[in-house]
Design an enzyme around this catalytic site. Structure first.
Site, PDB file in Angstrom:
ATOM      1  N   HIS A 159      -8.225   4.173   3.673  1.00 13.43           N
ATOM      2  CA  HIS A 159      -8.334   4.960   4.903  1.00 13.43           C
ATOM      3  C   HIS A 159      -9.773   5.196   5.370  1.00 13.43           C
ATOM      4  O   HIS A 159     -10.004   5.538   6.524  1.00 13.43           O
ATOM      5  CB  HIS A 159      -7.696   6.341   4.697  1.00 13.43           C
ATOM      6  CG  HIS A 159      -6.205   6.334   4.727  1.00 13.43           C
ATOM      7  ND1 HIS A 159      -5.453   5.570   3.868  1.00 13.43           N
ATOM      8  CD2 HIS A 159      -5.321   6.992   5.528  1.00 13.43           C
ATOM      9  CE1 HIS A 159      -4.161   5.775   4.126  1.00 13.43           C
ATOM     10  NE2 HIS A 159      -4.071   6.627   5.121  1.00 13.43           N
TER      11      HIS A 159
ATOM     12  N   CYS B 152     -11.376   3.418  -0.576  1.00 16.08           N
ATOM     13  CA  CYS B 152     -10.038   3.902  -0.200  1.00 16.08           C
ATOM     14  C   CYS B 152      -9.706   3.248   1.127  1.00 16.08           C
ATOM     15  O   CYS B 152     -10.559   3.140   2.015  1.00 16.08           O
ATOM     16  CB  CYS B 152     -10.051   5.420  -0.053  1.00 16.08           C
ATOM     17  SG  CYS B 152      -8.522   6.063   0.668  1.00 16.08           S
TER      18      CYS B 152
ATOM     19  N   CYS C 244      -4.278  -1.241  -2.022  1.00 11.44           N
ATOM     20  CA  CYS C 244      -4.416   0.205  -2.173  1.00 11.44           C
ATOM     21  C   CYS C 244      -5.324   0.423  -3.373  1.00 11.44           C
ATOM     22  O   CYS C 244      -5.080  -0.143  -4.448  1.00 11.44           O
ATOM     23  CB  CYS C 244      -3.042   0.818  -2.432  1.00 11.44           C
ATOM     24  SG  CYS C 244      -3.074   2.559  -2.897  1.00 11.44           S
TER      25      CYS C 244
ATOM     26  N   GLU D 169      -4.888  10.427   8.658  1.00  4.01           N
ATOM     27  CA  GLU D 169      -3.471  10.404   9.024  1.00  4.01           C
ATOM     28  C   GLU D 169      -3.199  11.242  10.274  1.00  4.01           C
ATOM     29  O   GLU D 169      -2.299  10.956  11.039  1.00  4.01           O
ATOM     30  CB  GLU D 169      -2.623  10.947   7.862  1.00  4.01           C
ATOM     31  CG  GLU D 169      -2.553  10.016   6.678  1.00  4.01           C
ATOM     32  CD  GLU D 169      -1.724   8.772   6.947  1.00  4.01           C
ATOM     33  OE1 GLU D 169      -0.640   8.898   7.515  1.00  4.01           O
ATOM     34  OE2 GLU D 169      -2.187   7.674   6.588  1.00  4.01           O
TER      35      GLU D 169
ATOM     36  N   ASP E 162       0.871  -1.170   0.000  1.00  2.75           N
ATOM     37  CA  ASP E 162       0.000   0.000   0.000  1.00  2.75           C
ATOM     38  C   ASP E 162       0.912   1.225   0.000  1.00  2.75           C
ATOM     39  O   ASP E 162       2.113   1.109   0.260  1.00  2.75           O
ATOM     40  CB  ASP E 162      -0.892  -0.009   1.252  1.00  2.75           C
ATOM     41  CG  ASP E 162      -1.758   1.241   1.368  1.00  2.75           C
ATOM     42  OD1 ASP E 162      -2.340   1.647   0.344  1.00  2.75           O
ATOM     43  OD2 ASP E 162      -1.834   1.837   2.455  1.00  2.75           O
ATOM     44  N   SER E 163       0.321   2.387  -0.227  1.00  3.93           N
ATOM     45  CA  SER E 163       1.111   3.614  -0.162  1.00  3.93           C
ATOM     46  C   SER E 163       1.543   3.910   1.277  1.00  3.93           C
ATOM     47  O   SER E 163       2.444   4.716   1.475  1.00  3.93           O
ATOM     48  CB  SER E 163       0.277   4.779  -0.694  1.00  3.93           C
ATOM     49  OG  SER E 163      -0.916   4.879   0.055  1.00  3.93           O
TER      50      SER E 163
HETATM   51  N1  DGL Z   1      -4.014   3.826  -0.105  1.00  5.44           N
HETATM   52  C1  DGL Z   1      -4.694   4.886  -0.847  1.00  5.44           C
HETATM   53  C2  DGL Z   1      -5.969   4.315  -1.488  1.00  5.44           C
HETATM   54  O1  DGL Z   1      -6.506   3.315  -1.060  1.00  5.44           O
HETATM   55  C3  DGL Z   1      -5.047   6.061   0.037  1.00  5.44           C
HETATM   56  C4  DGL Z   1      -3.852   6.806   0.544  1.00  5.44           C
HETATM   57  C5  DGL Z   1      -3.060   7.501  -0.554  1.00  5.44           C
HETATM   58  O2  DGL Z   1      -3.560   8.447  -1.196  1.00  5.44           O
HETATM   59  O3  DGL Z   1      -1.946   7.086  -0.769  1.00  5.44           O
HETATM   60  O4  DGL Z   1      -6.443   4.878  -2.439  1.00  5.44           O
END
Ligand code: DGL
Length: 269
Positions: A180, A178, A67, A146, A3-4
């Site tokens: 988050h 998403c 992600c 975050e 993931d990011s």
């Molecule tokens: N992990 C990203 C997503 O699910 C959200 C966080 C980001 O923008 O990196 O889209």
């Protein structure tokens, strides 16, 4: 799995719970986070780099893109190019969405990159279900999560504004597209109304992985055999971060739980 940053830990949790005997390597690309506002081509090149690392340095048997933005940008390409199966979070989430709706009016929210890519619109159309889909990008939501600000007045005001079109569309089911957004579920539910069902992709993705491992007959032997002494071997959970490792350990552990213990640093070439 990658993931990011931290968000994909919701998928990691579901996977560890459903498949406790599988080894897991999780890469949180916090050094290049966030992916959401980036150009999709750039996200695609990050996804390639991380997938290559997982195969070359960890010899993984399956890759999970945990992600939404990276799934939207790179799933099709990685599936075509990688020598092992690659699973994203979009199709599993969409499966939950079309199964949960009663009225056929559904919604998806995600980052600007995810919604702009059209990946959810295409995935919903591909199910063949007769549903009307409304989508909304929610820039700013990730940043609130975050900061640990999931129920403040400010995030509520932002949610009122961003979700207004979905309220007008009278959807009965909303997919949190998403990683988050599950952390904002209470605020989102307050704004949308309790009668709107919220679904996310974490559990459904874990079910899809279980299905695929069984289909390909590549489950961890520990799941089907025992060691000579009659005990199952302990699965390996490795966590890597391309950013601040100590921060990843502290925050990640509060999100995932005790399995997140050892965090290693990973750097890109
Ligand atoms: N992990 C990203 C997503 O699910 C959200 C966080 C980001 O923008 O990196 O889209």
């Amino acid at each position: 799995m990658f993931d990011s940053g931290f968000g994909g830990l919701t998928v990691a949790r579901a996977l560890i719970d459903l498949l406790p005997d599988e080894d897991l390597v999780y890469v949180g690309d916090t050094g290049r986070y966030p992916y959401g506002p980036r150009d999709l081509g750039e996200v695609r090149s990050f996804a390639h780099e991380i997938a290559g690392h997982l195969i070359a340095d960890h010899d993984v048997k399956l890759i999970v893109i945990a992600c939404n933005t990276a799934s939207a940008a790179a799933l099709t390409e990685l599936q075509a190019e990688m020598p092992i199966p690659v699973v994203g979070v979009i199709e599993p989430g969409v499966r939950s969405l079309v199964e949960a709706t009663r009225s056929g009016h559904v919604g998806v929210i995600g980052t600007v990159g995810t919604i702009g890519s059209g990946a959810y619109q295409a995935a919903v159309a591909a199910t063949g279900h007769d549903v009307t889909l409304s989508c909304a990008a929610c820039p700013g939501f990730v940043e609130f999560v975050e900061r640990g600000e999931t129920e403040s007045d400010q995030v509520h005001v932002l949610a009122e504004r961003l979700l207004a079109p979905l309220r007008e569309a009278r959807i009965d089911t909303l997919l949190l597209g998403c990683t988050h957004y599950p952390f904002l579920a209470r605020t989102i539910s307050d704004v949308m109304g309790r009668e709107v069902v919220l679904v996310d992709s974490a559990d459904e993705t874990a079910f899809r992985i279980r299905e695929l491992l069984a289909e390909l007959d590549i489950q961890n032997p520990a799941a089907i055999e025992t060691n000579l002494d009659g005990h199952r071997s302990v699965p390996r959970h490795v966590f890597e971060s391309s950013g601040d490792v100590e921060l990843f350990r502290r925050l990640g552990r509060s999100m995932l739980g005790p399995e997140l213990d050892d965090v290693r640093s990973v750097t890109w070439g």
